[in-house]
Design a protein around this motif. Structure first.
Motif, PDB file in Angstrom:
ATOM      1  N   LEU A   2       0.811  -1.151   0.070  1.00  0.00           N
ATOM      2  CA  LEU A   2       0.186  -0.105   0.054  1.00  0.00           C
ATOM      3  C   LEU A   2       0.815   1.389   0.000  1.00  0.00           C
ATOM      4  CD1 LEU A   2      -2.860  -1.093   2.468  1.00  0.00           C
ATOM      5  CD2 LEU A   2      -2.725  -1.017   0.025  1.00  0.00           C
ATOM      6  N   LEU A  36       7.641  -0.493  -8.008  1.00  0.00           N
ATOM      7  CA  LEU A  36       7.242  -1.537  -8.592  1.00  0.00           C
ATOM      8  C   LEU A  36       7.650  -2.936  -8.092  1.00  0.00           C
ATOM      9  CD1 LEU A  36       5.913  -1.048 -11.935  1.00  0.00           C
ATOM     10  CD2 LEU A  36       4.503  -1.901 -10.178  1.00  0.00           C
ATOM     11  N   GLY A  44       4.096 -11.195 -13.275  1.00  0.00           N
ATOM     12  CA  GLY A  44       4.159  -9.746 -12.662  1.00  0.00           C
ATOM     13  C   GLY A  44       5.169  -9.091 -13.297  1.00  0.00           C
ATOM     14  N   ILE A  50       4.964  -8.050 -16.836  1.00  0.00           N
ATOM     15  CA  ILE A  50       4.006  -7.189 -17.162  1.00  0.00           C
ATOM     16  C   ILE A  50       5.068  -5.828 -16.816  1.00  0.00           C
ATOM     17  CG2 ILE A  50       2.088  -5.606 -16.127  1.00  0.00           C
ATOM     18  CD1 ILE A  50       0.733  -8.231 -15.841  1.00  0.00           C
ATOM     19  N   LEU A 106       6.227  -2.520 -19.412  1.00  0.00           N
ATOM     20  CA  LEU A 106       5.814  -1.183 -19.203  1.00  0.00           C
ATOM     21  C   LEU A 106       7.299  -0.566 -18.956  1.00  0.00           C
ATOM     22  CD1 LEU A 106       2.960  -1.310 -16.173  1.00  0.00           C
ATOM     23  CD2 LEU A 106       2.979  -0.455 -18.605  1.00  0.00           C
ATOM     24  N   LYS A 124       8.412   0.909 -22.338  1.00  0.00           N
ATOM     25  CA  LYS A 124       7.634   2.149 -22.723  1.00  0.00           C
ATOM     26  C   LYS A 124       8.123   3.262 -21.926  1.00  0.00           C
ATOM     27  CE  LYS A 124       3.326   1.318 -25.115  1.00  0.00           C
ATOM     28  NZ  LYS A 124       3.769   0.488 -26.154  1.00  0.00           N
ATOM     29  N   LYS A 125       8.010   3.321 -20.769  1.00  0.00           N
ATOM     30  CA  LYS A 125       8.223   4.372 -19.810  1.00  0.00           C
ATOM     31  C   LYS A 125       9.672   4.546 -19.223  1.00  0.00           C
ATOM     32  CE  LYS A 125       3.844   6.051 -19.260  1.00  0.00           C
ATOM     33  NZ  LYS A 125       2.977   6.820 -18.176  1.00  0.00           N
ATOM     34  N   LEU A 134       5.493   3.757  -9.728  1.00  0.00           N
ATOM     35  CA  LEU A 134       3.935   3.517  -9.681  1.00  0.00           C
ATOM     36  C   LEU A 134       3.370   5.080  -9.978  1.00  0.00           C
ATOM     37  CD1 LEU A 134       2.626   1.118  -7.234  1.00  0.00           C
ATOM     38  CD2 LEU A 134       2.213   1.247  -9.559  1.00  0.00           C
ATOM     39  N   ARG A 151       4.115   7.200 -11.614  1.00  0.00           N
ATOM     40  CA  ARG A 151       4.388   7.628 -13.162  1.00  0.00           C
ATOM     41  C   ARG A 151       3.204   7.230 -14.226  1.00  0.00           C
ATOM     42  NH1 ARG A 151       9.278   9.285 -14.582  1.00  0.00           N
ATOM     43  NH2 ARG A 151       8.290   9.816 -16.574  1.00  0.00           N
ATOM     44  N   PHE A 152       2.483   5.998 -13.811  1.00  0.00           N
ATOM     45  CA  PHE A 152       1.506   5.514 -14.510  1.00  0.00           C
ATOM     46  C   PHE A 152       0.350   5.914 -14.123  1.00  0.00           C
ATOM     47  CE2 PHE A 152       5.213   2.286 -13.983  1.00  0.00           C
ATOM     48  CZ  PHE A 152       5.376   1.967 -15.198  1.00  0.00           C
ATOM     49  N   THR A 153      -0.087   6.935 -14.859  1.00  0.00           N
ATOM     50  CA  THR A 153      -1.411   7.680 -14.319  1.00  0.00           C
ATOM     51  C   THR A 153      -2.108   7.854 -15.701  1.00  0.00           C
ATOM     52  OG1 THR A 153      -0.086   9.710 -14.811  1.00  0.00           O
ATOM     53  CG2 THR A 153      -0.295   9.130 -12.716  1.00  0.00           C
ATOM     54  N   MET A 154      -2.072   7.308 -16.785  1.00  0.00           N
ATOM     55  CA  MET A 154      -2.836   7.563 -18.013  1.00  0.00           C
ATOM     56  C   MET A 154      -4.316   7.188 -17.907  1.00  0.00           C
ATOM     57  SD  MET A 154      -0.372   6.192 -21.225  1.00  0.00           S
ATOM     58  CE  MET A 154      -1.736   7.035 -22.380  1.00  0.00           C
ATOM     59  N   LEU A 155      -4.673   6.119 -17.051  1.00  0.00           N
ATOM     60  CA  LEU A 155      -5.895   5.545 -16.792  1.00  0.00           C
ATOM     61  C   LEU A 155      -6.886   6.824 -16.124  1.00  0.00           C
ATOM     62  CD1 LEU A 155      -5.329   2.081 -16.016  1.00  0.00           C
ATOM     63  CD2 LEU A 155      -6.454   2.939 -17.885  1.00  0.00           C
ATOM     64  N   HIS A 156      -6.158   7.634 -15.421  1.00  0.00           N
ATOM     65  CA  HIS A 156      -7.316   8.442 -14.843  1.00  0.00           C
ATOM     66  C   HIS A 156      -7.886   9.602 -15.852  1.00  0.00           C
ATOM     67  CE1 HIS A 156      -6.627   6.663 -11.153  1.00  0.00           C
ATOM     68  NE2 HIS A 156      -5.662   6.693 -11.165  1.00  0.00           N
ATOM     69  N   GLN A 157      -7.335   9.647 -16.859  1.00  0.00           N
ATOM     70  CA  GLN A 157      -7.616  10.738 -17.748  1.00  0.00           C
ATOM     71  C   GLN A 157      -8.960  10.539 -18.503  1.00  0.00           C
ATOM     72  OE1 GLN A 157      -3.943  11.202 -19.637  1.00  0.00           O
ATOM     73  NE2 GLN A 157      -2.901  11.494 -17.734  1.00  0.00           N
TER      74      GLN A 157
END
Lengths: 493, 100
Positions: free
Chosen positions: B23, B28, B76, B79, B83, B86-87, B92, B94-100
């Motif tokens: 938490l 990652l 895991g 994956i 990622l 790509k980045k 963690l 920095r992976f914020t594309m899904l909220h937009q």
């Protein structure tokens, strides 16, 4: 202890599962020579599995290896629903993968692996087998979420689903360990209440693991993001099959606990507000519906709607003054599979990719209702079914769940559920309004492939059949979903 | 031999450390390790109860869980690698594309 004997009945009982697992392995292997026939092969495997499942649906129960395999009418009905959902997913997936130039056999192999895990999880009462099946159904799904490697959002969805999924599996496993300590067995059917503290903690942890998987509040945060980021066919599969499988387990778990006691019976005590399940049901449906109100992306909207539907299904798992409503939950699950898969099939037909990113905004559907009358009509049927308006399966499922809950003295909960369902009409009718009442000159590409049309057609037929057939039930010889559901419900105590 | 309670306390501590790790940590790989820690906490609990009660079931479970944990780690890490390509980050946040 005598070593277990393998009898023909046992072989028969696990055959559908074995066929799926072997088929998945074979299909994955065809990737070596870059086969393009993954969809066809997986359809064949699914049909063989369904054919072997057929006689079992009507047969008696086979229980073996201390509950490791329980092949009764309940598990067979759920398996049949899962195989149907797998068939529909393949039908939706093929054209979508084709037009994205991404049609590789791995996709179907992983899909079948996940499905075999689901078949296993609904036919067992052994916590170890449940854990193994849970992982077998989840691991391929993590990969499938990130299947499109051009799409960075898919990768993120895979990551998010993987982290929260394996976190929840670990919680589930620790709960299992505590239950084993408290009761001295890992067979749910044999559990009696042991040490109180250990039992309650263990049962709560196991329950939280499942709440994660079905996307119930307070463990729902991942659902909208993952459903949005994953490819549409995968989203459809996750939203329907995972829920059917996990609610199947919860159904068996609570039905057993209601009959024989044990650790999970401790969670079911207490009327209304005193019951933890009561709060889960109320929060899940309310949070799901309220969050769905503001969504303009249809995949996110359907994600929140699937959270809300999980809330309605929890209504049937609360015993109240009676016992768990097996009939209502099963009927609702079946209705939910067909209406949600159908809606996702329409979304898949209308979505496109813009620089790797999937575009699924509701505003794209403007005017399509008249230019594409059948598609518009189908979407309308799915939406009114999801909203619970007659004459659809969604309405009848809600009617069964709510009326049975009233009989069990859960009046406040039913009032909240009915208010929620009224609220949901607002956002379900929005796509329909856009379909018919707005217009643009902007051309939208519609996927016209035959398999997508077939998936939509099957969805519409089943939703309407489930809505009309209850009235036809009195006619002899007309099979009804309710009839099958009632026969399966009788299999549980 | 240490009494059962001490083993259980250790495994509970491991589980809580794993939970807090998942938490609160942003790296990652550390999160993946925390998940492994939680699985192993469950394993230790199973083994402890199996030994205390003389039932073999718990120890059998441990073997299965070890295998599953390996499979989970493989997926895991795959994956995470996909990622990272790509980045170029394993943070963690920095992976914020899904909220937009």
């Amino acid at each position: 202890m005598k070593p277990p004997v393998i009898t023909p009945e046992i072989v028969q009982a696990i055959l559908p599962f074995v066929i799926l697992a072997l088929g998945a392995t074979a299909i994955t292997m065809t990737g070596i020579w870059k086969s393009k026939r993954g969809a066809l092969l997986s359809l064949i495997v699914l049909l063989i599995s369904a054919w072997k499942l057929g006689p079992l649906v009507e047969g008696g129960p086979t229980i073996t290896w201390a509950g490791a395999i329980v092949a009764d009418r309940l598990s067979m009905l759920l398996s049949a629903v899962l195989v149907c959902s797998g068939l529909l997913t393949v039908l939706i997936a093929r054209p979508v993968l084709r037009r994205e130039n991404n049609d590789r056999p791995e996709f179907y192999g992983l899909l079948l692996f996940s499905l075999s895990g689901m078949l296993l999880i609904v036919s067992t009462t052994n916590l170890l087998v449940i854990f193994l099946a849970l992982e077998l159904l989840s691991l391929p799904l993590y990969i499938l979420c990130g299947y499109n490697r051009e799409d960075a959002r898919g990768g993120e969805a895979a990551l998010k689903y993987f982290l929260l999924g394996s976190f929840s599996s670990a919680i589930f496993l620790y709960g299992t360990a505590l239950l084993f300590g408290a009761t001295g067995t890992i067979d749910l059917a044999a559990m009696v209440e042991g040490d109180r503290l250990l039992s309650i903690t263990g049962a709560l942890l196991v329950l939280s693991g499942f709440l994660f998987k079905v996307g119930a509040v307070p463990f729902h945060m991942w659902a909208p993001d993952v459903y949005d980021g994953a490819p549409t066919p995968v989203t459809s599969f996750m939203a329907t099959s995972v829920k059917v499988a996990c609610f199947g387990v919860l159904l068996r778990l609570f039905a057993l606990a209601g009959e024989a006691g044990g650790p999970f019976a401790l969670l079911m005590r207490g009327e209304n507000m005193g019951n933890v399940l009561w709060w889960i049901a109320v929060l899940t449906m309310t949070v799901g519906n309220i969050s769905a109100l503001t969504q303009s992306n249809i995949k996110r909207m359907l994600a929140f709607s699937s959270i809300a539907h999980a809330g309605y299904i929890f209504l049937g798992l609360i015993p109240g003054s009676g016992s768990v409503d097996v009939r209502g939950v099963l009927y609702y699950l079946i209705a939910y599979v067909f209406m949600t898969t159908g809606a996702f099939a329409v979304v898949a037909a209308l979505s496109s990719r813009d620089r790797g990113r999937e575009v699924t905004g509701v505003e794209r559907y403007a005017g399509l209702g008249f230019r594409r009358p059948y598609l518009g009509l189908a979407m309308t049927v799915f939406m009114i079914s999801l909203a619970g308006i007659p004459p659809t399966a969604g309405f009848f499922g809600k009617y069964l769940l709510f009326s049975s809950a009233l009989d069990r003295g859960l009046t406040p909960l039913v009032v909240i559920a009915v208010l929620n369902s009224a609220l949901s009409v607002y956002y379900y009718l929005r796509p329909v309004v856009v379909f018919y009442m707005r217009d643009t000159d902007r051309p939208v590409q519609v996927d016209d492939s035959i398999t997508l049309k077939l998936a939509v057609f099957i969805g519409v037929v089943c939703v309407l059949w489930g809505g009309f057939a209850p009235d036809l039930g009195s006619l002899p010889g007309v099979p009804t979903i309710l009839g099958w559901v009632e026969a399966s419900a009788a299999a549980l105590p | 031999m240490a009494p059962t309670e001490q083993y259980l306390l250790v495994s509970a501590a491991l589980f809580v450390i794993g939970c807090v790790g998942v938490l609160s940590r942003r790296n990652l790989l550390v999160v993946l390790m925390s998940i492994e820690l939680m699985l192993n906490a469950a394993n230790l609990t199973f083994a402890t109860f199996a030994r205390a009660s003389g039932l073999i079931d718990g120890q059998i479970v441990v073997f299965f869980v070890i295998a599953v944990a390996a499979a989970e780690a493989a997926v895991g890490l795959a994956i995470v690698v996909a990622l990272f390509r790509k980045k170029e980050t394993v943070n963690l946040d920095r992976f914020t594309m899904l909220h937009q």
